[in-house]
Design a protein around this motif. Structure first.
Motif, PDB file in Angstrom:
ATOM      1  N   GLU A 191      23.383  -7.033 -35.617  1.00 16.25           N
ATOM      2  CA  GLU A 191      22.247  -7.149 -36.413  1.00 16.25           C
ATOM      3  C   GLU A 191      21.646  -8.652 -36.934  1.00 16.25           C
ATOM      4  OE1 GLU A 191      18.294  -5.512 -37.772  1.00 16.25           O
ATOM      5  OE2 GLU A 191      19.966  -4.788 -36.330  1.00 16.25           O
ATOM      6  N   ALA A 192      22.757  -9.329 -37.625  1.00 16.05           N
ATOM      7  CA  ALA A 192      22.631 -10.562 -38.066  1.00 16.05           C
ATOM      8  C   ALA A 192      22.574 -11.456 -36.941  1.00 16.05           C
ATOM      9  CB  ALA A 192      23.791 -10.771 -39.102  1.00 16.05           C
ATOM     10  N   GLN A 193      23.527 -11.364 -35.836  1.00 14.32           N
ATOM     11  CA  GLN A 193      23.316 -12.398 -34.761  1.00 14.32           C
ATOM     12  C   GLN A 193      22.123 -12.224 -33.919  1.00 14.32           C
ATOM     13  OE1 GLN A 193      25.504 -14.850 -33.847  1.00 14.32           O
ATOM     14  NE2 GLN A 193      26.671 -14.324 -35.847  1.00 14.32           N
ATOM     15  N   MET A 194      21.686 -10.958 -33.754  1.00 17.37           N
ATOM     16  CA  MET A 194      20.217 -10.764 -33.126  1.00 17.37           C
ATOM     17  C   MET A 194      19.077 -11.393 -33.891  1.00 17.37           C
ATOM     18  SD  MET A 194      20.842  -9.285 -30.281  1.00 17.37           S
ATOM     19  CE  MET A 194      19.499  -8.538 -29.831  1.00 17.37           C
ATOM     20  N   ARG A 195      19.288 -11.379 -35.321  1.00 17.12           N
ATOM     21  CA  ARG A 195      17.883 -12.000 -35.810  1.00 17.12           C
ATOM     22  C   ARG A 195      18.097 -13.192 -36.644  1.00 17.12           C
ATOM     23  NH1 ARG A 195      15.715  -6.621 -39.284  1.00 17.12           N
ATOM     24  NH2 ARG A 195      14.018  -7.927 -39.383  1.00 17.12           N
ATOM     25  N   ILE A 196      19.208 -14.065 -35.964  1.00 18.86           N
ATOM     26  CA  ILE A 196      19.556 -15.064 -36.798  1.00 18.86           C
ATOM     27  C   ILE A 196      18.502 -16.138 -36.669  1.00 18.86           C
ATOM     28  CG2 ILE A 196      20.622 -16.137 -34.508  1.00 18.86           C
ATOM     29  CD1 ILE A 196      22.974 -17.243 -36.814  1.00 18.86           C
ATOM     30  N   LYS A 197      17.625 -16.208 -35.555  1.00 21.61           N
ATOM     31  CA  LYS A 197      16.401 -17.161 -35.594  1.00 21.61           C
ATOM     32  C   LYS A 197      15.252 -16.573 -36.421  1.00 21.61           C
ATOM     33  CE  LYS A 197      17.128 -19.111 -30.814  1.00 21.61           C
ATOM     34  NZ  LYS A 197      17.334 -20.566 -31.346  1.00 21.61           N
ATOM     35  N   GLY A 200      16.463 -18.016 -39.909  1.00 21.99           N
ATOM     36  CA  GLY A 200      16.336 -19.190 -39.990  1.00 21.99           C
ATOM     37  C   GLY A 200      14.855 -19.440 -40.479  1.00 21.99           C
ATOM     38  N   ILE A 201      13.855 -18.948 -39.666  1.00 23.92           N
ATOM     39  CA  ILE A 201      12.464 -19.263 -39.758  1.00 23.92           C
ATOM     40  C   ILE A 201      11.888 -18.754 -41.249  1.00 23.92           C
ATOM     41  CG2 ILE A 201      10.233 -18.681 -39.052  1.00 23.92           C
ATOM     42  CD1 ILE A 201      11.303 -18.274 -36.041  1.00 23.92           C
ATOM     43  N   ARG A 202      12.415 -17.461 -41.633  1.00 22.35           N
ATOM     44  CA  ARG A 202      12.228 -17.039 -42.957  1.00 22.35           C
ATOM     45  C   ARG A 202      12.557 -17.934 -44.001  1.00 22.35           C
ATOM     46  NH1 ARG A 202      10.561 -11.696 -43.574  1.00 22.35           N
ATOM     47  NH2 ARG A 202      10.253 -10.529 -41.547  1.00 22.35           N
ATOM     48  N   PHE A 210      17.984 -13.083 -51.652  1.00 20.81           N
ATOM     49  CA  PHE A 210      17.931 -11.804 -51.963  1.00 20.81           C
ATOM     50  C   PHE A 210      17.069 -10.905 -50.810  1.00 20.81           C
ATOM     51  CE2 PHE A 210      15.697  -8.274 -53.943  1.00 20.81           C
ATOM     52  CZ  PHE A 210      16.669  -7.244 -54.237  1.00 20.81           C
ATOM     53  N   GLY A 211      15.964 -11.682 -50.433  1.00 19.64           N
ATOM     54  CA  GLY A 211      14.838 -11.083 -49.621  1.00 19.64           C
ATOM     55  C   GLY A 211      15.669 -11.089 -48.318  1.00 19.64           C
ATOM     56  N   VAL A 212      16.517 -11.809 -47.591  1.00 23.71           N
ATOM     57  CA  VAL A 212      16.850 -11.981 -46.489  1.00 23.71           C
ATOM     58  C   VAL A 212      18.032 -10.670 -46.348  1.00 23.71           C
ATOM     59  CG1 VAL A 212      18.393 -12.912 -44.665  1.00 23.71           C
ATOM     60  CG2 VAL A 212      16.693 -14.329 -45.950  1.00 23.71           C
ATOM     61  N   VAL A 213      18.906 -10.485 -47.595  1.00 20.76           N
ATOM     62  CA  VAL A 213      20.007  -9.514 -47.518  1.00 20.76           C
ATOM     63  C   VAL A 213      19.218  -7.973 -47.604  1.00 20.76           C
ATOM     64  CG1 VAL A 213      21.450  -8.361 -49.159  1.00 20.76           C
ATOM     65  CG2 VAL A 213      21.470 -10.734 -48.980  1.00 20.76           C
ATOM     66  N   ARG A 214      17.997  -8.078 -48.409  1.00 18.26           N
ATOM     67  CA  ARG A 214      17.151  -6.698 -48.488  1.00 18.26           C
ATOM     68  C   ARG A 214      16.723  -6.619 -47.015  1.00 18.26           C
ATOM     69  NH1 ARG A 214      11.993  -6.635 -52.153  1.00 18.26           N
ATOM     70  NH2 ARG A 214      11.682  -8.095 -50.666  1.00 18.26           N
ATOM     71  N   LEU A 215      16.116  -7.501 -46.210  1.00 15.46           N
ATOM     72  CA  LEU A 215      15.766  -7.241 -44.946  1.00 15.46           C
ATOM     73  C   LEU A 215      16.965  -6.525 -44.089  1.00 15.46           C
ATOM     74  CD1 LEU A 215      13.463  -7.986 -43.021  1.00 15.46           C
ATOM     75  CD2 LEU A 215      14.819 -10.116 -42.427  1.00 15.46           C
ATOM     76  N   LEU A 216      17.947  -7.310 -44.029  1.00 16.68           N
ATOM     77  CA  LEU A 216      18.946  -6.754 -43.086  1.00 16.68           C
ATOM     78  C   LEU A 216      19.489  -5.471 -43.500  1.00 16.68           C
ATOM     79  CD1 LEU A 216      21.045 -10.119 -42.456  1.00 16.68           C
ATOM     80  CD2 LEU A 216      19.163  -8.898 -40.849  1.00 16.68           C
ATOM     81  N   GLY A 217      19.657  -5.216 -44.869  1.00 15.80           N
ATOM     82  CA  GLY A 217      20.322  -3.931 -45.244  1.00 15.80           C
ATOM     83  C   GLY A 217      19.662  -2.884 -45.470  1.00 15.80           C
ATOM     84  N   ALA A 279      24.701 -14.386 -43.435  1.00 14.83           N
ATOM     85  CA  ALA A 279      23.543 -14.917 -42.682  1.00 14.83           C
ATOM     86  C   ALA A 279      22.569 -15.690 -43.538  1.00 14.83           C
ATOM     87  CB  ALA A 279      23.048 -13.968 -41.873  1.00 14.83           C
ATOM     88  N   ALA A 280      22.226 -15.085 -44.632  1.00 15.66           N
ATOM     89  CA  ALA A 280      21.319 -15.408 -45.568  1.00 15.66           C
ATOM     90  C   ALA A 280      21.623 -17.150 -46.041  1.00 15.66           C
ATOM     91  CB  ALA A 280      21.170 -14.748 -46.704  1.00 15.66           C
ATOM     92  N   LEU A 281      22.968 -17.205 -46.317  1.00 18.56           N
ATOM     93  CA  LEU A 281      23.387 -18.409 -46.760  1.00 18.56           C
ATOM     94  C   LEU A 281      23.489 -19.612 -45.672  1.00 18.56           C
ATOM     95  CD1 LEU A 281      26.024 -17.451 -49.540  1.00 18.56           C
ATOM     96  CD2 LEU A 281      23.749 -18.261 -49.845  1.00 18.56           C
ATOM     97  N   SER A 282      23.482 -19.154 -44.413  1.00 23.27           N
ATOM     98  CA  SER A 282      23.801 -20.087 -43.401  1.00 23.27           C
ATOM     99  C   SER A 282      22.549 -21.159 -43.209  1.00 23.27           C
ATOM    100  CB  SER A 282      23.823 -19.227 -41.969  1.00 23.27           C
ATOM    101  OG  SER A 282      22.578 -18.668 -41.758  1.00 23.27           O
ATOM    102  N   ASN A 283      23.011 -22.363 -42.762  1.00 26.42           N
ATOM    103  CA  ASN A 283      22.023 -23.429 -42.415  1.00 26.42           C
ATOM    104  C   ASN A 283      20.940 -23.083 -41.625  1.00 26.42           C
ATOM    105  OD1 ASN A 283      20.568 -25.742 -42.324  1.00 26.42           O
ATOM    106  ND2 ASN A 283      22.429 -26.998 -42.399  1.00 26.42           N
ATOM    107  N   PRO A 284      19.833 -22.890 -41.998  1.00 27.86           N
ATOM    108  CA  PRO A 284      18.570 -22.561 -41.147  1.00 27.86           C
ATOM    109  C   PRO A 284      18.543 -23.474 -39.736  1.00 27.86           C
ATOM    110  CG  PRO A 284      17.524 -23.329 -42.938  1.00 27.86           C
ATOM    111  CD  PRO A 284      19.018 -23.369 -43.313  1.00 27.86           C
ATOM    112  N   VAL A 285      18.998 -24.833 -40.044  1.00 24.96           N
ATOM    113  CA  VAL A 285      19.021 -26.068 -38.699  1.00 24.96           C
ATOM    114  C   VAL A 285      19.816 -25.295 -37.730  1.00 24.96           C
ATOM    115  CG1 VAL A 285      19.504 -28.341 -38.375  1.00 24.96           C
ATOM    116  CG2 VAL A 285      18.332 -27.691 -40.374  1.00 24.96           C
ATOM    117  N   ASP A 286      21.031 -24.709 -38.061  1.00 24.30           N
ATOM    118  CA  ASP A 286      22.034 -24.370 -37.123  1.00 24.30           C
ATOM    119  C   ASP A 286      21.473 -23.049 -36.294  1.00 24.30           C
ATOM    120  OD1 ASP A 286      23.713 -26.335 -37.820  1.00 24.30           O
ATOM    121  OD2 ASP A 286      24.821 -25.158 -39.305  1.00 24.30           O
TER     122      ASP A 286
END
Length: 291
Positions: A191-197, A200-202, A210-217, A279-286
């Motif tokens: 799920e994290a790999q499918m929604r990685i872009k 990044g946008i979010r 926390f918002g990203v973790v809640r989104l995926l969880g 996923a939430a802590l990853s660099n959005p640039v990457d």
């Protein structure tokens, strides 16, 4: 005590109907047996060790009720194996079989010879007691070899199948939880790999970790909650079926299922959170870079 396997219907008392097919357990004892086993008298007294004991009977509460007797029970006439006598005592009910069975009626008497000697000893002195008993036993001629058992071993044999079942359930439950956690981890990674872009946008737009973790969880929490709602009624039904084998059993408590459900959700959240936080802590640039 678990070896009172001999039962009989050869019991009679005044007022017994012809249709009454009462079956009672029986035990031949002496005056020391009841005190040794710490049985409590509801009414009456113990055997005295005198010849008059041959016409007396000690029964339990259940037998007194099934005979239709009314207090005081002591002095009531009864006949056992065609030997007339009187009830001299009534002991409080106790278990002498597996708790899969209800407490049944039992008669204690002294007329017939007993086949078992009960000896009370401490754990440290048990080997000495066994040697002493064997020495005494061998003084008398007998075709039967000296044999002994411990009461705790008899209890263990009564519930060995339940203990084995419990162990197997624990093992398979642990395996099931481990496999489920692996499955959730794999799904969360996918799920994290499918929604990685999207992640990044979010993050570029100001989404918090926390918002990203809640989104995926949240989707996984919903799925696990649905699974719990499906599993709980099935578990209740199966547990009731298993407990129905026991005459004396615990009641199913809602708290057990609530705690179990909370534990399942916690395992799911911990499993999913690792990948979600990563996923939430990853660099959005990457994540936004074109491949």
């Amino acid at each position: 005590m678990t070896d009172f396997g001999n039962a009989t219907g050869d019991i009679d008392w005044p007022g017994k109907s012809k249709d009454n097919k009462l079956i009672v357990a029986q035990a031949t004892i002496d005056k020391d047996f009841i005190p040794l086993m710490n049985m409590q008298f509801l009414e009456g007294k113990n055997f005295s060790g005198m010849p008059a004991d041959s016409s007396g009977y000690v029964i339990n509460e259940t037998l007194a009720k099934q005979m239709g007797l009314k207090p005081p029970y002591v002095g009531s006439n009864m006949s056992f194996h065609d030997f007339p006598g009187q009830i001299i005592g009534v002991v409080k009910d106790f278990h002498f079989k597996s708790i899969k069975d209800k407490i049944g009626p039992i008669v204690f008497w002294t007329r017939w010879g007993a086949g078992t000697l009960y000896v009370k000893t401490s754990t440290t002195k048990a080997p000495e007691a066994i040697k002493a008993l064997e020495k005494i036993y061998n003084r008398y001629p007998s075709d039967a070899p000296f044999n002994y058992t411990f009461i705790d071993q008899q209890f263990d044999n009564l519930y060995k199948s339940e203990q084995r079942t419990g162990l197997l359930f624990n093992i398979f439950a642990g395996i099931a939880i481990f496999i489920s956690a692996l499955g959730l981890f794999a799904l969360a990674t996918h799920e994290a790999q499918m929604r990685i872009k999207e992640i990044g946008i979010r993050k570029v737009l100001g989404a918090s970790t926390f918002g990203v973790v809640r989104l995926l969880g949240k989707n996984f929490v919903v799925l696990v909650s649905i699974a719990i709602l499906i599993a709980c009624p099935i578990a209740v039904y199966l547990m009731k079926q298993w407990l129905s084998n026991f005459a004396y059993k615990t009641d199913l408590d809602a708290q057990t299922f609530v705690l179990g459900s909370m534990l399942a959700l916690l395992i799911a959240i911990v499993t999913v959170s690792y990948q979600a936080i990563r996923a939430a802590l990853s660099n959005p640039v990457d994540s936004l870079r074109d491949e």
